[in-house]
Design an enzyme around this catalytic site. Structure first.
Site, PDB file in Angstrom:
ATOM      1  N   CYS A  47       0.834  -1.243  -0.005  1.00 59.11           N
ATOM      2  CA  CYS A  47       0.063   0.092   0.145  1.00 59.11           C
ATOM      3  C   CYS A  47       0.883   1.365  -0.006  1.00 59.11           C
ATOM      4  O   CYS A  47       0.487   2.149  -0.874  1.00 59.11           O
ATOM      5  CB  CYS A  47      -1.030  -0.112   1.018  1.00 59.11           C
ATOM      6  SG  CYS A  47      -0.241  -0.610   2.782  1.00 59.11           S
ATOM      7  N   HIS A  85      -5.466   0.157  -1.074  1.00 58.78           N
ATOM      8  CA  HIS A  85      -5.799  -1.145  -1.002  1.00 58.78           C
ATOM      9  C   HIS A  85      -6.985  -1.809  -1.874  1.00 58.78           C
ATOM     10  O   HIS A  85      -7.211  -3.015  -1.886  1.00 58.78           O
ATOM     11  CB  HIS A  85      -6.445  -1.628   0.415  1.00 58.78           C
ATOM     12  CG  HIS A  85      -5.506  -1.011   1.531  1.00 58.78           C
ATOM     13  ND1 HIS A  85      -5.484   0.398   2.022  1.00 58.78           N
ATOM     14  CD2 HIS A  85      -4.356  -1.527   2.064  1.00 58.78           C
ATOM     15  CE1 HIS A  85      -4.572   0.309   2.820  1.00 58.78           C
ATOM     16  NE2 HIS A  85      -3.834  -0.624   3.041  1.00 58.78           N
ATOM     17  N   ASP A 122      -7.639   5.352  -1.417  1.00 60.75           N
ATOM     18  CA  ASP A 122      -7.228   4.213  -0.856  1.00 60.75           C
ATOM     19  C   ASP A 122      -6.467   3.102  -1.749  1.00 60.75           C
ATOM     20  O   ASP A 122      -6.987   2.648  -2.668  1.00 60.75           O
ATOM     21  CB  ASP A 122      -8.306   3.277  -0.288  1.00 60.75           C
ATOM     22  CG  ASP A 122      -8.000   2.435   0.656  1.00 60.75           C
ATOM     23  OD1 ASP A 122      -6.887   1.807   0.778  1.00 60.75           O
ATOM     24  OD2 ASP A 122      -9.088   2.046   1.541  1.00 60.75           O
TER      25      ASP A 122
END
Lengths: 472, 471
Positions: free
Chosen positions: A305, A431, A429
């Protein structure tokens, strides 16, 4: 001139290639320049002649701008409003032919563009004189260039076709001849002996009300050698001299030219921003690409990440024109950390996590950038960093990488109220493991506004705030 | 399930028949279909051609060969004229009794240059009482040689909808029996297929004409130390190819309208009884050149001026797409033909500049021949064409038409108004060296040699780049 409301403005873009050919029978510099100027003059008269034709792309409309003629399907008359003209332009390649659909532009997307192709009519009413073959034998030089013409003209979209054709065509021809003059200037400026650089137009979208501006650059000359030209342009357009507007990477991306690399750009623009009492929204400036898990066939699910957040930041610096280096891969990031002595050689190819400090080191080593580090000992403290983040987005406007707990994210903006202290964070994000689907990404909150409870209230966090270099 | 017999008036309802009968029927029909295909093409021929071929049968010579001129499309095949191969003056008596393949093909090449768009050499004929199989073999050889030579000179790529079948006709002069076969010239192993040959009157009047006047403006470099005529030819060929590609990709408007490809021309003007259409061609420069921007050269050659181009389509449902294709091909071939003719002239009359002039700037201007049309019949729009050099007399045109195309035309019948000649008189350019008028012997194939007059100047019509000695 119709007053142009930027929301409803239409851009007419004319693109075409013109052949520039001439024989230079002397190497004397002045004579060469005269010959080149003469050829440009010929091209200008060609553009102003009756054989110059503009064909509206993806539509059956053809316009002769220098005489009162156009070829259209029977349904279009001079008084058809321009909105209806959009009907004749196929919006999507996937549409079946024969279907006329209007091009709906959402308010959030940029300008509406009509593309035109520059063509030449070679037929003329006869009878005309039979051809002559001229043979010149002389040791000399021959110049053969294809000039890539690319002009834009901004108009209001409430004109009828008649006004469009009668009024706008003058603007288009003026724009074309002006561009040929610019090309002549740039060609002559960059002539060295018997070498010539092809002049290339590039479009830049300047802050309103300046709008789209076209600059002619010599092909093949890197940005680093065009600093004087950029300084002049900044002065001419009254722009601050600490951030780039005219580097090649800053070129405007027209809505009908999809990015070929497959990444989503600025997904946050599809969101509605929160309204807080006495609050303001401070966002990242410019363009970035969304980098996340599983892209480029790298399975970094669970460990990559921070790498992805770093890639998003690198993409920002590249697209704002600060660096030319492509976005680094995981291995390149790891190698950079080995090179600066931060990690052992075995780090390369591993699945080890990195944090804000490593992000700062890579930005410095690979891209030559400085970053500030902000540290909070508890997630709960982040709520009080509203002013600092707001300032960051105001002055630097770069994406922020935040790492802490076991996660890394990218902060693209804050909504913050000075009086109430309310704060929201715009989070990108890394992820996400799915496809580049803007709908899913915004609906499911992979790019979305989060409250202060998004953070682990007890963990400590490091934020890496990249700084803009003060260059143009 | 129904099957329609092509000769039956009613459909046969198969669901009432037992299964095995259905199968038999299907097989029979399949065979009939194949047979029908083997039956092949049908040529509709102008009835004058019958008379012409008859007259040829009455001549004492054997064999007599010739060309068949017409138009082939996916729907129909038409033949509008037949042309006997002209006699070779020098041929010995013995040789007259055999077919000179090279002579026939050269004649075909010359004839092909005299046909406007839409008309082409669609086949060959032979009048002989020799054995039918031998005659067919000869015809096959001639056909392939003729068609291969003609298509080798084309500057365009063949299209998917081009018809590649060509016809051979064999006539027995005593019995007047005609045998008509077609071959697929794309296939070197092609076998003869039978074809229909039907005479019809009034064929020459039912044609639509699409035409335009088109500007040409080419400037090409000549390589260093390679400025002889032979090398100029190579350079021009390359330049013409690139220009031909531009024309091929250009946008075509007919009578000011852009028609969808499958539509018919008659959509534009229903009342257009004369069936004449004017075309406009719009071109773009397609690709960015990747070669050097400035190169050394030994000179340049330019072609500037305008040509008149024309194409004919049979007026039974003429398609816009075919009109566009035929007109573009005529545009390209008329320019290429004239350049080729000029080069042949220069090579024949030895116009090479001598060594002493190599250092000085040397400019020569050559008028390309202009196009003259001649109607095939008093009524009807079909015309053939010829090219006249600026120093030739108009009276030479009917002579050539008679020799090459075997048609009788008077000077008054000729249409010279489509292209204007350029006058070249007195000039500022230093002429190098003095060129005298060359009287070339009359060749069957060559046009009379052109030589430059000593003092020349240009009546400017197009914007072209001229470099004078003292810029």
């Amino acid at each position: 001139m119709v007053v142009v409301d930027s929301e409803s403005a239409t851009i007419l873009r004319v693109k075409g290639l013109l052949e520039f050919r001439c024989q230079l029978d002397s190497t004397d510099e002045q004579l060469v320049r005269n010959a080149i100027s003469r050829t440009f003059e010929t091209l200008r008269s060609q553009v102003k002649s009756e054989s110059c034709v503009l064909a509206v792309s993806d539509s059956p409309v053809i316009i002769w701008p220098n005489k009162d003629a156009y070829a259209t399907p029977e349904e279009i008359t001079p008084s058809t409003p321009c909105e209806d003209m959009h009907q004749w332009i196929q919006a999507d390649e996937q549409e079946t032919s024969g279907k006329k659909s209007s091009k709906k532009k959402s308010k959030k997307s940029s300008l509406s563009v009509i593309n035109l192709r520059l063509m030449t009519e070679v037929t003329k009413p006869g009878p005309l004189s039979a051809p002559i073959l001229t043979k010149t034998v002389l040791k000399s030089h021959f110049v053969s260039v294809t000039l890539p013409l690319d002009c834009v003209v901004r108009t209001g979209s409430s004109d009828t076709i008649k006004e469009y054709v009668l009024y706008t065509k003058h603007l288009l021809i003026e724009a074309l001849t002006h561009q040929l003059c610019e090309m002549e200037k740039v060609t002559l400026q960059n002539m060295k002996g018997m070498t010539l650089l092809v002049p290339e137009p590039v479009h830049f979208l300047l802050p309103e009300p300046k709008g789209l501006v076209t600059v002619v650059y010599p092909a093949g000359v890197p940005d680093s050698q065009l600093v004087t030209q950029r300084k002049e342009l900044h002065q001419q357009f009254d722009l601050p001299d600490d951030r780039p507007y005219f580097r090649r990477a800053n070129a405007y991306h027209f809505p009908n030219e999809p990015y070929k690399d497959g990444y989503l750009r600025n997904p946050h623009l599809a969101l509605t921003h929160p309204t807080l009492d006495n609050g303001k929204v401070y966002l990242v400036q410019g363009i970035y690409s969304y980098h996340h898990y599983m892209q480029n066939r790298v399975d970094d699910n669970g460990w990559g990440c921070a790498y992805r957040s770093l890639q998003t930041i690198c993409s920002w610096f590249r697209q704002q024109g600060y660096v030319e280096r492509p976005v680094p891969t995981h291995k390149e990031i790891q190698q950079a950390l080995v090179d600066v002595g931060d990690k052992q050689a075995s780090f390369v190819g591993s699945r080890q996590w990195i944090g804000s400090i490593e992000v700062q080191a890579v930005l410095s080593h690979l891209l030559g950038l400085t970053s500030k580090i902000l540290f909070v000992s508890q997630g709960a403290e982040l709520a009080s960093k509203g002013r600092e983040l707001a300032n960051h987005f105001l002055t630097e406007g770069t994406p922020v990488m935040i790492g802490g707990g076991v996660l890394a994210h990218t902060i693209l903006g804050v909504a913050w109220s000075e009086t109430t202290g309310q704060i929201r964070y715009l989070i990108l994000d890394p992820h996400y493991t799915g496809a580049e689907d803007l709908q899913v990404i915004t609906d499911k909150g992979w790019c979305g506004w989060k409250g202060p409870d998004f953070w682990d209230q007890t963990a400590y966090y490091n934020l890496c705030l990249p700084q803009r270099p003060k260059v143009i | 399930m129904y099957i329609f017999f092509w000769s039956a008036d009613e459909a046969l309802d198969l669901s009432k028949l037992p299964a095995f009968l259905v199968e038999i029927l299907a097989t029979v029909l399949l065979l009939l279909n194949i047979f029908h295909e083997i039956m092949g093409r049908g040529y509709i021929v102008q009835d004058d051609v019958e008379g012409y071929l008859s007259k040829l049968c009455e001549q004492k010579a054997d064999p007599v060969t010739g060309l068949l001129i017409g138009q082939s499309s996916t729907q129909r095949d038409f033949v509008v004229m037949a042309i006997r191969t002209p006699q070779k003056e020098e041929s010995a008596a013995a040789a007259r009794n055999s077919v000179d393949k090279e002579w026939v093909t050269e004649h075909a090449r010359q004839v092909s240059r005299m046909l406007p768009g839409g008309l082409s050499v669609v086949g060959v004929f032979i009048i002989t009482d020799a054995d039918a199989k031998d005659a067919l073999t000869t015809l096959r050889q001639l056909l392939f040689a003729v068609e291969n030579l003609i298509s080798s000179e084309h500057l365009w790529d063949p299209a998917d909808d081009d018809v590649t079948d060509c016809v051979t006709l064999q006539i027995n002069p005593k019995t007047r029996k005609t045998v008509c076969r077609t071959f697929d010239i794309k296939d070197p192993k092609s076998v003869a297929k039978p074809a229909d040959w039907k005479y019809q009157s009034g064929l020459c009047s039912s044609w639509a004409t699409v035409s335009c006047s088109l500007n040409v403006d080419m400037l090409l470099p000549l390589l260093n130390n390679r400025t002889s005529t032979g090398n100029m030819e190579e350079c021009l060929k390359e330049g013409l190819k690139a220009w031909a590609h531009q024309i091929e990709c250009g946008l075509c408007l007919i009578d000011g309208k852009r028609l969808p490809e499958d539509s018919e021309l008659t959509v534009i003007q229903r009342r257009n009884l004369r069936q004449t259409y004017t075309a406009q061609l719009l071109i773009t420069t397609e690709n960015k050149r990747l070669t050097d921007v400035i190169q050394q050269c030994g000179g340049s050659v330019s072609v500037t001026g305008a040509i008149h181009s024309r194409a004919y389509l049979h007026s039974n449902k003429p398609k816009a797409r075919q009109a566009e294709k035929l007109l573009k091909r005529d545009v390209v071939s008329t320019v290429a033909t004239r350049v080729q003719m000029m080069l042949e002239e220069l090579l024949a009359s030895d116009q090479e500049s001598k060594g002493s002039c190599r250092d000085k700037q040397q400019k020569e201007l050559f008028c390309l021949p202009h196009r003259i049309f001649c109607p095939l019949k008093v009524s009807g729009p079909l015309c053939v064409c010829d090219y006249q050099f600026s120093d030739e007399d108009l009276s030479e045109v009917p002579e050539r038409l008679k020799e090459m195309l075997d048609i009788d035309a008077a000077e008054e019948d000729l249409d010279t108004r489509q292209e204007m000649t350029v006058e070249i008189t007195g000039c500022d350019v230093t002429p190098e060296p003095t060129q005298e008028k060359v009287e070339a012997p009359e060749h069957k194939k060559n046009y009379i040699g052109v030589a430059m007059a000593t003092a020349v100047a240009l009546l400017a019509t197009a914007a072209s780049m001229l470099y004078l000695n003292d810029i």
